[in-house]
Write a protein that holds these residues in place. Structure first.
Motif, mmCIF file in Angstrom:
data_model
loop_
_atom_site.group_PDB
_atom_site.id
_atom_site.type_symbol
_atom_site.label_atom_id
_atom_site.label_comp_id
_atom_site.label_asym_id
_atom_site.label_seq_id
_atom_site.Cartn_x
_atom_site.Cartn_y
_atom_site.Cartn_z
ATOM 1 N N SER A 92 -6.367 -7.483 -15.130
ATOM 2 C CA SER A 92 -6.396 -8.686 -14.365
ATOM 3 C C SER A 92 -7.934 -9.464 -14.747
ATOM 4 N N ASN A 93 -9.035 -8.302 -14.556
ATOM 5 C CA ASN A 93 -10.270 -8.674 -14.937
ATOM 6 C C ASN A 93 -10.532 -9.102 -16.289
ATOM 7 N N ALA A 94 -9.813 -8.258 -17.395
ATOM 8 C CA ALA A 94 -9.921 -8.690 -18.805
ATOM 9 C C ALA A 94 -9.520 -10.203 -19.053
ATOM 10 N N LEU A 95 -8.274 -10.544 -18.442
ATOM 11 C CA LEU A 95 -7.830 -11.904 -18.569
ATOM 12 C C LEU A 95 -8.786 -12.928 -17.839
ATOM 13 N N LYS A 96 -9.069 -12.527 -16.754
ATOM 14 C CA LYS A 96 -9.752 -13.475 -15.885
ATOM 15 C C LYS A 96 -11.076 -13.784 -16.418
ATOM 16 N N PHE A 97 -11.457 -13.008 -16.927
ATOM 17 C CA PHE A 97 -12.861 -13.243 -17.671
ATOM 18 C C PHE A 97 -12.778 -13.562 -19.207
ATOM 19 N N GLY A 110 -12.272 -4.809 -6.559
ATOM 20 C CA GLY A 110 -11.592 -3.742 -7.533
ATOM 21 C C GLY A 110 -12.082 -2.874 -8.130
ATOM 22 N N LEU A 111 -13.203 -3.278 -9.058
ATOM 23 C CA LEU A 111 -13.924 -2.354 -9.833
ATOM 24 C C LEU A 111 -14.168 -0.885 -8.963
ATOM 25 N N CYS A 112 -14.705 -1.245 -7.757
ATOM 26 C CA CYS A 112 -15.278 -0.172 -6.846
ATOM 27 C C CYS A 112 -14.300 0.831 -6.517
ATOM 28 N N ASN A 118 -4.935 -5.616 0.905
ATOM 29 C CA ASN A 118 -4.965 -4.386 0.520
ATOM 30 C C ASN A 118 -6.300 -3.634 0.017
ATOM 31 N N GLU A 119 -7.012 -4.624 -0.821
ATOM 32 C CA GLU A 119 -8.325 -4.169 -1.329
ATOM 33 C C GLU A 119 -9.382 -3.883 -0.261
ATOM 34 N N VAL A 120 -9.312 -4.731 0.865
ATOM 35 C CA VAL A 120 -10.288 -4.610 1.965
ATOM 36 C C VAL A 120 -9.892 -3.278 2.620
ATOM 37 N N GLN A 177 -9.437 -3.666 -23.388
ATOM 38 C CA GLN A 177 -10.424 -4.629 -24.201
ATOM 39 C C GLN A 177 -10.314 -5.933 -24.325
ATOM 40 N N ASP A 178 -11.383 -6.552 -24.092
ATOM 41 C CA ASP A 178 -11.411 -8.173 -24.117
ATOM 42 C C ASP A 178 -12.496 -8.717 -25.118
ATOM 43 N N THR A 179 -12.188 -9.800 -25.248
ATOM 44 C CA THR A 179 -13.162 -10.744 -26.128
ATOM 45 C C THR A 179 -13.612 -11.786 -25.187
ATOM 46 N N GLY A 184 -12.098 -13.898 -6.596
ATOM 47 C CA GLY A 184 -12.278 -12.379 -6.535
ATOM 48 C C GLY A 184 -13.063 -12.175 -5.487
ATOM 49 N N THR A 185 -12.840 -10.788 -4.874
ATOM 50 C CA THR A 185 -13.661 -10.362 -3.857
ATOM 51 C C THR A 185 -14.812 -9.271 -4.445
ATOM 52 N N GLY A 186 -14.744 -8.887 -5.698
ATOM 53 C CA GLY A 186 -15.805 -8.094 -5.991
ATOM 54 C C GLY A 186 -15.486 -6.529 -5.485
ATOM 55 N N THR A 190 -20.079 -6.422 -5.007
ATOM 56 C CA THR A 190 -20.737 -6.973 -5.878
ATOM 57 C C THR A 190 -20.189 -7.530 -7.013
ATOM 58 N N GLN A 191 -20.502 -8.690 -7.629
ATOM 59 C CA GLN A 191 -19.853 -9.166 -8.784
ATOM 60 C C GLN A 191 -21.196 -9.345 -9.592
ATOM 61 N N ALA A 192 -21.020 -9.616 -10.915
ATOM 62 C CA ALA A 192 -22.064 -9.533 -11.941
ATOM 63 C C ALA A 192 -22.946 -10.549 -11.735
ATOM 64 N N GLU A 193 -22.196 -11.843 -11.161
ATOM 65 C CA GLU A 193 -23.435 -12.683 -10.922
ATOM 66 C C GLU A 193 -22.984 -13.584 -9.593
HETATM 67 N N1 LIG Z 1 -13.673 -7.659 -18.329
HETATM 68 C C1 LIG Z 1 -14.779 -8.275 -17.857
HETATM 69 N N2 LIG Z 1 -15.481 -9.243 -18.266
HETATM 70 C C2 LIG Z 1 -16.679 -9.659 -17.623
HETATM 71 N N3 LIG Z 1 -17.167 -9.309 -16.516
HETATM 72 C C3 LIG Z 1 -16.282 -8.556 -15.837
HETATM 73 C C4 LIG Z 1 -15.218 -7.788 -16.443
HETATM 74 N N4 LIG Z 1 -14.559 -7.179 -15.418
HETATM 75 C C5 LIG Z 1 -15.338 -7.069 -14.390
HETATM 76 N N5 LIG Z 1 -16.340 -8.025 -14.541
HETATM 77 C C6 LIG Z 1 -17.535 -8.381 -13.632
HETATM 78 O O1 LIG Z 1 -17.547 -7.346 -12.736
HETATM 79 C C7 LIG Z 1 -16.990 -7.983 -11.387
HETATM 80 C C8 LIG Z 1 -16.515 -6.948 -10.425
HETATM 81 O O2 LIG Z 1 -15.224 -6.940 -10.756
HETATM 82 P P1 LIG Z 1 -14.173 -6.513 -9.697
HETATM 83 O O3 LIG Z 1 -12.760 -6.372 -10.357
HETATM 84 O O4 LIG Z 1 -14.757 -5.242 -8.873
HETATM 85 O O5 LIG Z 1 -14.011 -7.544 -8.645
HETATM 86 P P2 LIG Z 1 -13.449 -9.285 -8.923
HETATM 87 O O6 LIG Z 1 -12.435 -9.259 -10.102
HETATM 88 O O7 LIG Z 1 -14.557 -10.076 -8.932
HETATM 89 O O8 LIG Z 1 -12.518 -9.154 -7.399
HETATM 90 P P3 LIG Z 1 -11.319 -8.456 -7.166
HETATM 91 O O9 LIG Z 1 -11.879 -7.925 -6.000
HETATM 92 O O10 LIG Z 1 -10.401 -9.506 -6.832
HETATM 93 O O11 LIG Z 1 -10.948 -7.591 -8.390
HETATM 94 C C9 LIG Z 1 -16.758 -9.380 -11.441
HETATM 95 O O12 LIG Z 1 -16.695 -10.211 -10.615
HETATM 96 C C10 LIG Z 1 -17.305 -9.579 -12.983
HETATM 97 O O13 LIG Z 1 -18.404 -10.262 -12.418
#
Ligand SMILES: Nc1ncnc2c1ncn2[C@@H]1O[C@H](COP(=O)(O)OP(=O)(O)OP(=O)(O)O)[C@@H](O)[C@H]1O
Ligand SMILES: [Mg+2]
Length: 482
Positions: free
Chosen positions: A231-236, A293-295, A159-161, A258-260, A289-291, A277-280
């Protein structure tokens, strides 16, 4: 040449152009020729100098024109050169971008392929297990649960794609309708509550009233944004807590996640809303993750006329904020709405209970989750794998409550409950409530279990709060509720 000729020619030559500019030389020649012409007494030889000088003068005029043309040409060349340099710069930039985009897309394809292949192998592996091994109905149900969960994950990636391709084609549109706000927040919260708990991370829901009862928005897409942020907040976040906050302010509805967690640097922040793109580069292998979601979230919020912003400190945590304007909407502000089974409260408000409970559940994951929930609520919990072990534990210890899964190996929950109840009757023991835990949500089954003798029925998957409320009721009967 006699002496007088010599001296006059020397005089003229001393005025002749040497290291002069073309213009200066020309003026000097004209002056020389003029003085030659007015002096009629000058000999013929000198007159022939005059015509030579005239020829030189013409040549100089020609040279001056050519020089002027050259200067113009040089100017034009300088201009074209600057233009070319600019074009080259743009071409370099475009090439760099194309390379980056191309390698971004290649990386992305590799990542997507990984993100889809891994869960697909899980699904195929489980399917083989059902097909090839002799599994019980209960085991196959358990496996089907995993298949379902993994399948949902693959569906999310696909779905994201699809969303991204719609965004890139300019075909991504929203469909707004009156959306009840509080249930939407609750749904998002419910999705992650268990996962957070299982990972030992606090997950808080903070809702400030009054809030609009409904807002005119594409609720499905708004939920998608909040789900991605949570989901990002929990993942990271490895330790600490995540909070989802919602409040109303000056005709705006605001959300914050907000996350810690691991946080991000300025450079990382600058690219996270871009696709692929992902942060690293290591993020994908560490966290998946595919990078995308945020876009997608960013595009959704933009299309809603709102803003999605982020603040983050490396190593300390991040805060993503969504700000939606309600301008032009008519809405009713309400105070806290209490629904019988969906009261908004944070996980920090978990009731404290006391008592001794035995729980029989053969699914290890679920056993662990129930154990953790009950222990966190203050209960003294014994976890066992089947009805027989529950019966043995009951005989041994002075329990206040028994929770039995229905389908279990060795001895099922129904048989165990009946054995416990007859022990109580035969020996005049205090009546300890026995609760059933079942995945059968049909009313008939619930009624049947009640008729069979269970004091209450908890349906899987259960909401933590509801489970605790139910237990509080039974333990409260014994005066054990705090
Ligand atoms: N809460 C967060 N704390 C730290 N880094 C974050 C956080 N949210 C996003 N990021 C960074 O931003 C990047 C892009 O987030 P995005 O949600 O677009 O992709 P993803 O989570 O890697 O994959 P997905 O497409 O499955 O969501 C992440 O890969 C991560 O590097
Ligand atoms: Mg994400």
């Amino acid at each position: 040449m006699d002496e007088s000729e010599k001296s006059s020619s020397q005089e003229y030559l001393s005025n002749a152009p040497s290291a002069m500019s073309l213009g200066e030389g020309l003026s000097a020649l004209r002056a020389m020729r003029h003085s030659l012409r007015i002096d009629d007494a000058i000999p013929d030889k000198v007159k022939s100098w005059s015509s030579t000088l005239e020829a030189i003068e013409n040549r100089l005029i020609q040279l001056e024109r050519q020089n002027h043309d050259l200067i113009c040409l040089t100017d034009q060349l300088t201009e074209s050169n600057a233009l070319l340099l600019d074009l080259k710069y743009q071409a370099d930039q475009a090439e760099a971008k194309a390379i980056a985009c191309d390698s971004g897309k290649t990386q992305f394809l590799a990542r997507i392929s990984h993100e889809i292949r891994s869960p697909l192998s899980v699904i195929l592996g489980y399917a083989d297990q059902i097909l090839e091994d002799s599994v019980t109905l209960q085991q196959s149900r358990h496996i089907a649960g995993h298949i379902r969960q993994t399948g949902d994950f693959v569906l999310d990636v696909i779905n994201e794609v699809l969303d991204l391709s719609k965004i890139e084609a300019g075909a991504f549109t929203l469909s707004a309708h009156e959306t009840p706000l509080i249930p939407l927040i609750r749904e998002v919260f419910d999705l992650f509550e268990h996962a957070a708990f299982k990972r030992g991370i606090g997950f808080e829901l903070k809702v400030s009233y009054p809030l609009p009862e409904t807002i005119f928005v594409d609720g499905h897409r708004l939920k998608q944004v909040l789900v991605n942020l949570c989901s990002n907040a929990l993942k990271f976040t490895e330790k600490g807590k995540v909070s989802l906050t919602c409040w109303y302010e000056n005709n705006h509805i605001k959300f914050e996640v907000q996350d810690t967690g691991i946080g991000m640097t300025e450079t990382q922040l600058s690219k996270i809303f871009k696709p692929f793109t992902q942060a690293e580069d290591t993020i994908s292998s560490r966290f998946g993750g595919t990078g995308l979601g945020l876009c997608i979230a960013y595009e959704i919020v933009e299309q809603m006329g709102g803003k999605l912003t982020v603040e983050s400190t490396m190593g300390k945590g991040s805060c993503f904020a969504v700000d939606l304007s309600l301008a032009g909407q008519s809405y009713k502000l309400v105070e806290q709405v209490v629904h019988s089974n969906s009261i908004l409260r944070s996980t920090e408000e978990v009731q404290q209970l006391s008592g001794k409970v035995v729980v029989a559940e053969d699914t290890k994951d679920l056993q662990m989750i129930i154990g953790a929930v009950l222990k966190k609520a203050g209960l003294d919990v014994t976890l066992v794998n089947n009805g027989q072990q529950a019966l043995d534990a009951y005989k041994e210890g002075d329990y206040d409550l028994v929770i039995l899964d229905i389908e279990m190996p060795v001895m099922d929950g129904l048989t165990a409950m009946k054995a416990i109840k007859s022990l109580q009757q035969e020996n005049g023991l205090r009546p300890v409530p026995v609760l059933a835990l079942t995945a059968h949500a049909f009313k008939d089954e619930v009624v049947r279990l009640g008729r069979e003798g269970f004091n209450d029925v908890i349906i899987k998957p259960f909401k933590r709060q509801l489970l605790l409320e139910s237990l509080a009721g039974w333990l409260g009967n014994d005066g054990k509720l705090h």
